[in-house]
Write a protein that holds these residues in place. Sequence first.
Motif, PDB file in Angstrom:
ATOM      1  N   SER A 411       0.813  -1.214   0.000  1.00 19.87           N
ATOM      2  CA  SER A 411       0.000   0.000   0.000  1.00 19.87           C
ATOM      3  C   SER A 411       0.850   1.269   0.000  1.00 19.87           C
ATOM      4  O   SER A 411       0.343   2.350  -0.300  1.00 19.87           O
ATOM      5  CB  SER A 411      -0.931   0.010   1.222  1.00 19.87           C
ATOM      6  OG  SER A 411      -0.194   0.158   2.421  1.00 19.87           O
ATOM      7  N   GLY A 414       4.886   1.787  -5.113  1.00 17.11           N
ATOM      8  CA  GLY A 414       4.369   1.876  -6.471  1.00 17.11           C
ATOM      9  C   GLY A 414       3.718   3.199  -6.819  1.00 17.11           C
ATOM     10  O   GLY A 414       3.401   3.438  -7.995  1.00 17.11           O
ATOM     11  N   TRP A 415       3.529   4.072  -5.835  1.00 14.35           N
ATOM     12  CA  TRP A 415       2.881   5.354  -6.127  1.00 14.35           C
ATOM     13  C   TRP A 415       3.805   6.277  -6.916  1.00 14.35           C
ATOM     14  O   TRP A 415       3.334   7.017  -7.793  1.00 14.35           O
ATOM     15  CB  TRP A 415       2.450   6.030  -4.831  1.00 14.35           C
ATOM     16  CG  TRP A 415       1.328   5.336  -4.160  1.00 14.35           C
ATOM     17  CD1 TRP A 415       1.377   4.591  -3.014  1.00 14.35           C
ATOM     18  CD2 TRP A 415      -0.035   5.279  -4.600  1.00 14.35           C
ATOM     19  NE1 TRP A 415       0.139   4.082  -2.715  1.00 14.35           N
ATOM     20  CE2 TRP A 415      -0.753   4.503  -3.672  1.00 14.35           C
ATOM     21  CE3 TRP A 415      -0.715   5.816  -5.692  1.00 14.35           C
ATOM     22  CZ2 TRP A 415      -2.111   4.241  -3.800  1.00 14.35           C
ATOM     23  CZ3 TRP A 415      -2.068   5.570  -5.822  1.00 14.35           C
ATOM     24  CH2 TRP A 415      -2.753   4.791  -4.892  1.00 14.35           C
ATOM     25  N   ALA A 418       3.668   5.122 -10.464  1.00 14.06           N
ATOM     26  CA  ALA A 418       2.348   5.420 -11.045  1.00 14.06           C
ATOM     27  C   ALA A 418       2.209   6.908 -11.326  1.00 14.06           C
ATOM     28  O   ALA A 418       1.640   7.314 -12.360  1.00 14.06           O
ATOM     29  CB  ALA A 418       1.245   4.949 -10.105  1.00 14.06           C
ATOM     30  N   HIS A 445      -5.900   7.750  -3.172  1.00 12.80           N
ATOM     31  CA  HIS A 445      -5.513   7.741  -4.576  1.00 12.80           C
ATOM     32  C   HIS A 445      -5.309   9.164  -5.086  1.00 12.80           C
ATOM     33  O   HIS A 445      -4.320   9.457  -5.766  1.00 12.80           O
ATOM     34  CB  HIS A 445      -6.572   7.019  -5.420  1.00 12.80           C
ATOM     35  CG  HIS A 445      -6.674   5.563  -5.128  1.00 12.80           C
ATOM     36  ND1 HIS A 445      -7.867   4.891  -5.138  1.00 12.80           N
ATOM     37  CD2 HIS A 445      -5.737   4.648  -4.788  1.00 12.80           C
ATOM     38  CE1 HIS A 445      -7.669   3.615  -4.839  1.00 12.80           C
ATOM     39  NE2 HIS A 445      -6.378   3.444  -4.625  1.00 12.80           N
ATOM     40  N   PRO A 491      -8.992   3.567 -10.813  1.00 14.06           N
ATOM     41  CA  PRO A 491      -8.373   2.294 -10.432  1.00 14.06           C
ATOM     42  C   PRO A 491      -9.306   1.092 -10.576  1.00 14.06           C
ATOM     43  O   PRO A 491      -8.882  -0.044 -10.362  1.00 14.06           O
ATOM     44  CB  PRO A 491      -8.017   2.523  -8.958  1.00 14.06           C
ATOM     45  CG  PRO A 491      -9.052   3.477  -8.475  1.00 14.06           C
ATOM     46  CD  PRO A 491      -9.362   4.377  -9.632  1.00 14.06           C
ATOM     47  N   ARG A 517       0.079   0.379 -15.184  1.00 11.99           N
ATOM     48  CA  ARG A 517       0.170  -0.912 -14.480  1.00 11.99           C
ATOM     49  C   ARG A 517       1.551  -1.028 -13.840  1.00 11.99           C
ATOM     50  O   ARG A 517       2.558  -1.112 -14.541  1.00 11.99           O
ATOM     51  CB  ARG A 517      -0.083  -2.079 -15.433  1.00 11.99           C
ATOM     52  CG  ARG A 517      -0.194  -3.429 -14.734  1.00 11.99           C
ATOM     53  CD  ARG A 517      -0.629  -4.506 -15.726  1.00 11.99           C
ATOM     54  NE  ARG A 517      -0.935  -5.746 -15.052  1.00 11.99           N
ATOM     55  CZ  ARG A 517      -0.034  -6.701 -14.777  1.00 11.99           C
ATOM     56  NH1 ARG A 517       1.236  -6.523 -15.174  1.00 11.99           N
ATOM     57  NH2 ARG A 517      -0.396  -7.812 -14.150  1.00 11.99           N
ATOM     58  N   GLN A 523       1.135  -8.447  -6.501  1.00 10.77           N
ATOM     59  CA  GLN A 523       0.045  -7.496  -6.685  1.00 10.77           C
ATOM     60  C   GLN A 523       0.418  -6.483  -7.759  1.00 10.77           C
ATOM     61  O   GLN A 523       1.566  -6.393  -8.186  1.00 10.77           O
ATOM     62  CB  GLN A 523      -0.259  -6.763  -5.369  1.00 10.77           C
ATOM     63  CG  GLN A 523      -0.632  -7.678  -4.225  1.00 10.77           C
ATOM     64  CD  GLN A 523      -0.999  -6.905  -2.982  1.00 10.77           C
ATOM     65  OE1 GLN A 523      -1.816  -5.990  -3.023  1.00 10.77           O
ATOM     66  NE2 GLN A 523      -0.399  -7.262  -1.862  1.00 10.77           N
ATOM     67  N   THR A 524      -0.577  -5.725  -8.184  1.00 16.61           N
ATOM     68  CA  THR A 524      -0.331  -4.659  -9.159  1.00 16.61           C
ATOM     69  C   THR A 524      -1.103  -3.415  -8.741  1.00 16.61           C
ATOM     70  O   THR A 524      -2.140  -3.502  -8.067  1.00 16.61           O
ATOM     71  CB  THR A 524      -0.788  -5.071 -10.581  1.00 16.61           C
ATOM     72  OG1 THR A 524      -2.185  -5.412 -10.553  1.00 16.61           O
ATOM     73  CG2 THR A 524       0.030  -6.243 -11.100  1.00 16.61           C
ATOM     74  N   ARG A 525      -0.567  -2.267  -9.121  1.00 15.16           N
ATOM     75  CA  ARG A 525      -1.287  -1.007  -8.959  1.00 15.16           C
ATOM     76  C   ARG A 525      -1.683  -0.558 -10.355  1.00 15.16           C
ATOM     77  O   ARG A 525      -0.823  -0.301 -11.195  1.00 15.16           O
ATOM     78  CB  ARG A 525      -0.405   0.029  -8.277  1.00 15.16           C
ATOM     79  CG  ARG A 525      -1.189   1.301  -7.932  1.00 15.16           C
ATOM     80  CD  ARG A 525      -0.387   2.241  -7.072  1.00 15.16           C
ATOM     81  NE  ARG A 525       0.200   1.611  -5.904  1.00 15.16           N
ATOM     82  CZ  ARG A 525      -0.484   1.181  -4.840  1.00 15.16           C
ATOM     83  NH1 ARG A 525      -1.804   1.293  -4.828  1.00 15.16           N
ATOM     84  NH2 ARG A 525       0.138   0.622  -3.823  1.00 15.16           N
ATOM     85  N   GLU A 526      -3.002  -0.481 -10.608  1.00 16.46           N
ATOM     86  CA  GLU A 526      -3.486  -0.223 -11.952  1.00 16.46           C
ATOM     87  C   GLU A 526      -4.449   0.962 -11.991  1.00 16.46           C
ATOM     88  O   GLU A 526      -5.237   1.164 -11.063  1.00 16.46           O
ATOM     89  CB  GLU A 526      -4.184  -1.464 -12.515  1.00 16.46           C
ATOM     90  CG  GLU A 526      -3.274  -2.679 -12.635  1.00 16.46           C
ATOM     91  CD  GLU A 526      -3.980  -3.870 -13.259  1.00 16.46           C
ATOM     92  OE1 GLU A 526      -4.262  -3.807 -14.476  1.00 16.46           O
ATOM     93  OE2 GLU A 526      -4.266  -4.832 -12.536  1.00 16.46           O
TER      94      GLU A 526
END
Length: 543
Positions: A411, A414-415, A418, A445, A491, A517, A523-526
């Motif tokens: 959590s 990956g931000w 992205a 988000h 998302p 992506r 896991q993935t952040r999409e």
Amino acid sequence: MSWVIRVAHGARAKSAAQLSAFLMLFTPLSCRRMSLTPDPDSPTWLKRFWWLLAAVFIARVGVMLLFVNGADLAGDEAYYWDWGRRPDWGYFSKPPMIGWMMGVIGWLTGNAEWGVRFAALLLGTATLVVIHRIALVLFDARTAFLTAVLVLLTIANAGLNLLLTIDAPLLLCWTLGLLLFWFAAQKPTCNTRWIALTLVIGLGTLSKQMMLAFPLLMLAFAAVSREDRPLLRNPRLWLTILAGMAFIIPVLKWNQEHAWITLEHTKHHFDTQSLGFGQWIGRTLENVGLQALIYTPVTFVALVAAMLAAVRHRSKLTRPALFLLLASAPALACFALLALRQRINPNWPAAFFVPAIVLAAAWMRGGLPSLANPGWQRWSLRVGGAFVIIVHLALVIVFTTNLKVVNKLASIRGWREAGIEAQKFLDQVPRPEQTFVMVLSHRYHAAQMAFYMPSHPRSYRWEPSGTPQSQYEVWPGPEERLGHDALILDPSPGRGLLENPVFTAAFEKIEHRGDIRIVLGQQTREFSVYLGTNLKSWEPVRP
């Protein structure tokens, strides 16, 4: 004492005169200094504390840099950072201090992650110094050293020094309040001390609503302590309480202008639900277990044992011990009862655990009528040390091996990637000067994208319920951008936005521009990326 305390044995003692000079710190200079008769070992233990503090600070700077390199801001941190871009007297769920702090940090560091992390470290370190000072003034240097070590060997303190939330300024103000109130009670005619206490209460009130309970602590001590009952007839006490709490007036005015949104949000913290007996037992044990975890199990039980010992011998307690008991046990008992009714956030009672830890250290050192078994100190330090070492080793392993399979850590990863990808889409829109960013789903988000997109755009959020659920609905929404285009980040899986009547009616045209992506281990952040052309209308959110 235990092995943790023996780490500083090589330090040489300072003179009593040097100690007295140190003890003048935090004591208002316009009033006569309190007389102090330190034991011969006090300079040595003071020096050990400062060496320990320096070593811990250096180690935590290393952990901070590792954390900055391997993790992004937590959702709340990014959310509060976005508050800081629009300073105000209030926000959706909190008083304004955290937003003001984030604004200053962003201005000083150019919105750098390390600035947020370093601010947490500075506030946590300052709080530890004040806690040590409280124990030093109330008892002696050895008890103060033990108190500092007990605090350091908790997971709660490790988190306080790593993540910047509203608890960091609150705990600093709360501990300063305890210290300054004690100083004021020692010399009730000293106006400087009361003025300093007023300022601390006011700043604490602007940090978190919990500070509103501090005057009750003051009145309880003045009422129960026979020696301090004259304080109730001292106008300085009442003026301090009134002036300190008056800091909240602008916050109340802001809330009045915004339909009492903070009060409405706070009320939901006390919502409960009907549970079966087994579920109720599970929730109650969860509340207790979380507290035992963040303060480490043996230390947590020792705190309870120390408070019970103080209650049993309350007629024989010294003023310092009575002060700490009243500052901790009643409030913690209330939280224990509340835990029978609902889920308790682990940070809610944090301010009341501070005096409890000082009381426990005094109990272990013989500062209460009943002396603790030496095993309490030994095992509190051993188990606490083991827990803190394990936590820090886990962080090192996770961030040096690129382990990304833990949900909680995913959590906060990956931000950054992205945000960079979202910026690429924003840079390619046909009307960049007339294009705003809208992020769907959770408030985190919107906040994370606002922070990690290199241009730090003003981020809007769509709330499907039509009622305020975050600060983004308190601020003006897309209705202030009529005629502009919108880069929309969704998302949700699929491309349902193309058929959502709210968006198809609001924009002249909506087209899918691509996807983001980011792989995070398992896991993935999409995000699906859309461009809405020419906003024709937008229904404002109303409280």
